[in-house]
Design a protein around this motif. Structure first.
Motif, PDB file in Angstrom:
ATOM      1  N   MET A  17       0.905  -1.208  -0.134  1.00  0.00           N
ATOM      2  CA  MET A  17       0.103   0.038   0.079  1.00  0.00           C
ATOM      3  C   MET A  17       0.817   1.213  -0.104  1.00  0.00           C
ATOM      4  SD  MET A  17      -3.218  -1.113  -0.238  1.00  0.00           S
ATOM      5  CE  MET A  17      -3.820   0.256  -0.221  1.00  0.00           C
ATOM      6  N   ALA A  21       0.886   4.192  -3.031  1.00  0.00           N
ATOM      7  CA  ALA A  21       0.570   5.735  -2.802  1.00  0.00           C
ATOM      8  C   ALA A  21       1.455   6.415  -3.431  1.00  0.00           C
ATOM      9  CB  ALA A  21       0.697   5.748  -1.037  1.00  0.00           C
ATOM     10  N   ILE A  36      -5.541   6.129  -0.051  1.00  0.00           N
ATOM     11  CA  ILE A  36      -4.824   5.369   0.813  1.00  0.00           C
ATOM     12  C   ILE A  36      -4.671   5.868   2.141  1.00  0.00           C
ATOM     13  CG2 ILE A  36      -2.895   4.307   1.175  1.00  0.00           C
ATOM     14  CD1 ILE A  36      -2.542   3.944  -2.005  1.00  0.00           C
ATOM     15  N   TYR A  37      -4.710   7.057   2.142  1.00  0.00           N
ATOM     16  CA  TYR A  37      -4.311   7.775   3.675  1.00  0.00           C
ATOM     17  C   TYR A  37      -5.337   7.737   4.513  1.00  0.00           C
ATOM     18  CZ  TYR A  37      -3.538  11.697   6.779  1.00  0.00           C
ATOM     19  OH  TYR A  37      -3.524  12.672   8.175  1.00  0.00           O
ATOM     20  N   HIS A  40      -6.339   4.123   5.507  1.00  0.00           N
ATOM     21  CA  HIS A  40      -5.298   3.525   6.741  1.00  0.00           C
ATOM     22  C   HIS A  40      -5.110   4.431   7.776  1.00  0.00           C
ATOM     23  CE1 HIS A  40      -4.125  -0.017   4.358  1.00  0.00           C
ATOM     24  NE2 HIS A  40      -4.417   0.754   3.421  1.00  0.00           N
ATOM     25  N   THR A  49       2.080   2.780   6.422  1.00  0.00           N
ATOM     26  CA  THR A  49       1.334   3.050   5.243  1.00  0.00           C
ATOM     27  C   THR A  49       0.822   4.451   5.595  1.00  0.00           C
ATOM     28  OG1 THR A  49       0.783   0.779   4.868  1.00  0.00           O
ATOM     29  CG2 THR A  49      -0.679   2.340   3.834  1.00  0.00           C
ATOM     30  N   THR A  50       0.201   4.764   6.454  1.00  0.00           N
ATOM     31  CA  THR A  50      -0.077   6.161   6.841  1.00  0.00           C
ATOM     32  C   THR A  50       0.967   7.155   6.698  1.00  0.00           C
ATOM     33  OG1 THR A  50      -1.893   5.077   8.314  1.00  0.00           O
ATOM     34  CG2 THR A  50      -1.383   7.529   8.363  1.00  0.00           C
ATOM     35  N   ALA A  53       1.841   7.418   2.673  1.00  0.00           N
ATOM     36  CA  ALA A  53       0.652   7.921   2.189  1.00  0.00           C
ATOM     37  C   ALA A  53       0.428   9.507   2.439  1.00  0.00           C
ATOM     38  CB  ALA A  53      -0.832   7.297   2.441  1.00  0.00           C
TER      39      ALA A  53
END
Length: 117
Positions: A17, A21, A36-37, A40, A49-50, A53
């Motif tokens: 992910m 991003a 995506i942000y 997640h 991931t955060t 993103a």
């Protein structure tokens, strides 16, 4: 019978992910990193991931601002050259960030406005 490591699947999903991003920023500008942000962000176990993103979203917002500045400067002809520089920098830095994300490292884009915290 497979011997799966607990958490290995989630680590691979986080990396995937994060890569999406960064690469999604090339294809959809700010839309893919934003989606995506937002998906997640509520999950505290998915900070990798955060973070990636958020960084990709901030960079794509900065690129949009740079494109707008190039458009304004194109009336004095320097913006045409700057447009190509911004476009190539976007391509190279997004690919570099995706490679770093595949290694499990968070990448900080240079010269990026950190608007999304």
């Amino acid at each position: 019978m497979t011997d799966a490591i607990p958490g290995a699947s989630s680590a691979n999903t986080s990396k995937t992910m994060a890569i999406l991003a960064h690469i999604g920023g090339l294809l959809t500008s700010w839309l893919a990193p934003l989606v995506i942000y937002l998906i997640h962000k509520p999950d505290p176990n998915d900070a990798f991931t955060t973070d990636n993103a958020r960084e990709a979203l901030n960079f794509q917002i900065t690129v949009i601002i740079a494109y707008f500045a190039c458009f304004i400067l194109s009336f004095v002809f320097i913006g045409i050259f700057l447009f190509w520089i911004v476009m190539m920098a976007n391509l190279v830095l997004c690919i570099l960030a995706a490679v770093k994300a595949s290694d499990g490292t968070s990448y900080r884009y240079p010269l990026t406005l950190r608007l999304v915290k």
